[in-house]
Design a protein around this motif. Structure first.
Motif, mmCIF file in Angstrom:
data_model
loop_
_atom_site.group_PDB
_atom_site.id
_atom_site.type_symbol
_atom_site.label_atom_id
_atom_site.label_comp_id
_atom_site.label_asym_id
_atom_site.label_seq_id
_atom_site.Cartn_x
_atom_site.Cartn_y
_atom_site.Cartn_z
ATOM 1 N N ARG A 1 -16.198 14.024 -13.664
ATOM 2 C CA ARG A 1 -17.419 14.496 -13.018
ATOM 3 C C ARG A 1 -17.315 14.384 -11.493
ATOM 4 O O ARG A 1 -17.637 15.317 -10.771
ATOM 5 C CB ARG A 1 -18.630 13.694 -13.523
ATOM 6 N N ARG A 2 -16.869 13.221 -11.030
ATOM 7 C CA ARG A 2 -16.775 13.028 -9.587
ATOM 8 C C ARG A 2 -15.645 12.031 -9.288
ATOM 9 O O ARG A 2 -15.886 10.823 -9.249
ATOM 10 C CB ARG A 2 -18.101 12.504 -9.034
ATOM 11 N N PRO A 3 -14.427 12.524 -9.080
ATOM 12 C CA PRO A 3 -13.306 11.617 -8.817
ATOM 13 C C PRO A 3 -13.580 10.703 -7.615
ATOM 14 O O PRO A 3 -14.103 11.139 -6.588
ATOM 15 C CB PRO A 3 -12.144 12.564 -8.540
ATOM 16 N N TYR A 4 -13.244 9.456 -7.794
ATOM 17 C CA TYR A 4 -13.507 8.424 -6.787
ATOM 18 C C TYR A 4 -12.463 8.477 -5.672
ATOM 19 O O TYR A 4 -11.269 8.562 -5.937
ATOM 20 C CB TYR A 4 -13.462 7.062 -7.495
ATOM 21 N N PHE A 5 -12.947 8.461 -4.423
ATOM 22 C CA PHE A 5 -12.020 8.365 -3.290
ATOM 23 C C PHE A 5 -11.874 6.892 -2.913
ATOM 24 O O PHE A 5 -12.840 6.270 -2.441
ATOM 25 C CB PHE A 5 -12.521 9.178 -2.091
ATOM 26 N N PRO A 6 -10.682 6.312 -3.077
ATOM 27 C CA PRO A 6 -10.506 4.860 -2.953
ATOM 28 C C PRO A 6 -10.265 4.392 -1.516
ATOM 29 O O PRO A 6 -9.258 3.745 -1.217
ATOM 30 C CB PRO A 6 -9.276 4.603 -3.836
ATOM 31 N N GLU A 7 -11.221 4.654 -0.635
ATOM 32 C CA GLU A 7 -11.014 4.343 0.785
ATOM 33 C C GLU A 7 -10.773 2.850 1.032
ATOM 34 O O GLU A 7 -9.807 2.468 1.712
ATOM 35 C CB GLU A 7 -12.214 4.812 1.612
ATOM 36 N N ALA A 8 -11.636 1.995 0.487
ATOM 37 C CA ALA A 8 -11.479 0.553 0.715
ATOM 38 C C ALA A 8 -10.154 0.052 0.160
ATOM 39 O O ALA A 8 -9.465 -0.767 0.785
ATOM 40 C CB ALA A 8 -12.644 -0.211 0.077
ATOM 41 N N GLU A 9 -9.767 0.585 -1.005
ATOM 42 C CA GLU A 9 -8.512 0.161 -1.630
ATOM 43 C C GLU A 9 -7.302 0.625 -0.827
ATOM 44 O O GLU A 9 -6.290 -0.090 -0.736
ATOM 45 C CB GLU A 9 -8.434 0.704 -3.059
ATOM 46 N N LEU A 10 -7.383 1.821 -0.256
ATOM 47 C CA LEU A 10 -6.295 2.322 0.596
ATOM 48 C C LEU A 10 -6.094 1.415 1.814
ATOM 49 O O LEU A 10 -4.967 1.046 2.150
ATOM 50 C CB LEU A 10 -6.597 3.751 1.056
ATOM 51 N N TYR A 11 -7.193 1.047 2.459
ATOM 52 C CA TYR A 11 -7.082 0.189 3.647
ATOM 53 C C TYR A 11 -6.582 -1.211 3.291
ATOM 54 O O TYR A 11 -5.812 -1.820 4.039
ATOM 55 C CB TYR A 11 -8.432 0.114 4.380
ATOM 56 N N ARG A 12 -7.020 -1.718 2.142
ATOM 57 C CA ARG A 12 -6.564 -3.047 1.731
ATOM 58 C C ARG A 12 -5.055 -3.037 1.485
ATOM 59 O O ARG A 12 -4.335 -3.949 1.876
ATOM 60 C CB ARG A 12 -7.320 -3.480 0.464
ATOM 61 N N PHE A 13 -4.589 -1.973 0.831
ATOM 62 C CA PHE A 13 -3.153 -1.843 0.569
ATOM 63 C C PHE A 13 -2.384 -1.728 1.888
ATOM 64 O O PHE A 13 -1.368 -2.397 2.090
ATOM 65 C CB PHE A 13 -2.885 -0.609 -0.300
ATOM 66 N N ALA A 14 -2.879 -0.876 2.789
ATOM 67 C CA ALA A 14 -2.197 -0.664 4.071
ATOM 68 C C ALA A 14 -2.099 -1.948 4.874
ATOM 69 O O ALA A 14 -1.063 -2.232 5.500
ATOM 70 C CB ALA A 14 -2.939 0.404 4.870
ATOM 71 N N GLU A 15 -3.164 -2.747 4.850
ATOM 72 C CA GLU A 15 -3.165 -4.004 5.597
ATOM 73 C C GLU A 15 -2.118 -4.969 5.037
ATOM 74 O O GLU A 15 -1.326 -5.551 5.774
ATOM 75 C CB GLU A 15 -4.553 -4.636 5.525
ATOM 76 N N LYS A 16 -2.099 -5.109 3.718
ATOM 77 C CA LYS A 16 -1.148 -6.040 3.117
ATOM 78 C C LYS A 16 0.286 -5.520 3.204
ATOM 79 O O LYS A 16 1.245 -6.290 3.236
ATOM 80 C CB LYS A 16 -1.532 -6.321 1.661
ATOM 81 N N ALA A 17 0.435 -4.203 3.250
ATOM 82 C CA ALA A 17 1.762 -3.591 3.334
ATOM 83 C C ALA A 17 2.497 -3.929 4.628
ATOM 84 O O ALA A 17 3.705 -3.703 4.732
ATOM 85 C CB ALA A 17 1.653 -2.076 3.184
ATOM 86 N N GLN A 18 1.799 -4.482 5.596
ATOM 87 C CA GLN A 18 2.470 -4.897 6.835
ATOM 88 C C GLN A 18 3.460 -6.031 6.569
ATOM 89 O O GLN A 18 4.341 -6.282 7.373
ATOM 90 C CB GLN A 18 1.436 -5.319 7.897
ATOM 91 N N ARG A 19 3.316 -6.689 5.425
ATOM 92 C CA ARG A 19 4.247 -7.755 5.064
ATOM 93 C C ARG A 19 5.299 -7.297 4.060
ATOM 94 O O ARG A 19 6.001 -8.107 3.476
ATOM 95 C CB ARG A 19 3.462 -8.939 4.462
ATOM 96 N N ALA A 20 5.382 -5.965 3.851
ATOM 97 C CA ALA A 20 6.247 -5.444 2.786
ATOM 98 C C ALA A 20 7.323 -4.499 3.315
ATOM 99 O O ALA A 20 7.148 -3.828 4.330
ATOM 100 C CB ALA A 20 5.400 -4.712 1.742
#
Length: 271
Positions: free
Chosen positions: A141-160
């Motif tokens: 019906r309305r696919p979710y855009f995971p904005e908060a999850e994208l930013y959380r991943f990007a922030e933690k990815a600085q250690r990856a």
């Protein structure tokens, strides 16, 4: 134990969000967590290591992670435009899928990969034998855009560090202080239930045995602990002989009908 779990921004068959607490409880301490089969990254997102080496054989997945790591703001801004009423329509989906399959531009493929993941059927990631993405439209019906999850991943990815290598190469380069967590395509429960076609090359029973052999080798010769998730079958119990086994009951979401989604037996094998 911390129960505020972070969700991955991708929908992923066999994702480990529901098992995070069990996996964390079995992971030994170390300086760096190495994941040869990172998938959607639920274990990465919910552990606290100083460094991460995140690998997957799917180049589209790793390309997306690297772009998000390096240019999160631009990526989120551009990806958001692909989530609206006009784009959540069958004809548009198949146009976008064709565009993805024809594109060689890494940034465009990264944007479309997220769109296809969230608008495609069951969040599957599947390619045909010629390497073309072939998941049908999901009709949500309305696919979710995971904005908060994208930013959380990007922030933690600085250690990856992200790589796209065969798992054998990852094992061969691990060193003292590493902890390895493996979430390979699962061994089939039966001969007809072989859900391993997430990449074009699949994952054979010989691959399952090779993974167990590598795990035993690095644990014994280099004192690097290895934790593996898999189905609890006669095969996995045989190939993980000598490892410390933990049995789990897990809900599986392969079936389309909710009432037929049963709990299956899984193993955590610690070498």
């Amino acid at each position: 134990m911390d129960n505020n779990k972070s969700r991955a921004f991708l929908k992923w068959a066999g994702g480990k969000f529901g098992l995070v607490n069990d996996i964390r409880a079995k992971l030994p301490a170390g300086n760096r967590l190495v994941e040869p089969f990172v998938g959607a990254g639920s274990v990465f997102l919910n552990t606290h290591f100083e460094h991460y080496w995140l690998n997957d054989i799917n180049p589209d997945l790793i390309n997306l992670y690297q772009i998000l790591q390096q240019q999160a703001d631009q990526y989120v801004r551009d990806a958001r435009q692909l989530f609206n009423e006009n784009t959540n329509e069958s004809g548009h989906y198949y146009e976008m899928r064709q565009q993805f399959n024809q594109s060689t531009d890494p940034y465009q493929r990264a944007l479309l990969f997220l769109y296809l993941n969230r608008h495609g059927y069951n969040g599957l990631c599947r390619y045909n034998l010629t390497g073309k993405f072939n998941v049908p439209f999901g009709r949500y019906r309305r696919p979710y855009f995971p904005e908060a999850e994208l930013y959380r991943f990007a922030e933690k990815a600085q250690r990856a560090t992200f790589t796209c290598l065969p798992f054998e190469q990852v094992f061969s380069q691990c060193r003292s202080g590493d902890v390895i967590y493996c979430d390979p395509p699962y061994a089939p429960i039966s001969r007809t239930a072989n859900f391993t076609s997430y990449t074009t090359n699949g994952f054979s029973l010989a691959d399952q045995e090779a993974l167990a052999t590598w795990a035993r080798l690095v644990a014994q010769e280099r004192q690097i602990p290895v934790l593996i998730s898999n189905h609890d079958t006669a095969l996995t119990r045989r190939i993980y002989e000598g490892a410390k086994l933990t049995e789990l009951k897990v809900g599986r979401f392969i079936s389309q009908k909710g009432h037929s989604r049963t709990k299956v037996d899984e193993l955590l094998a610690l070498f």
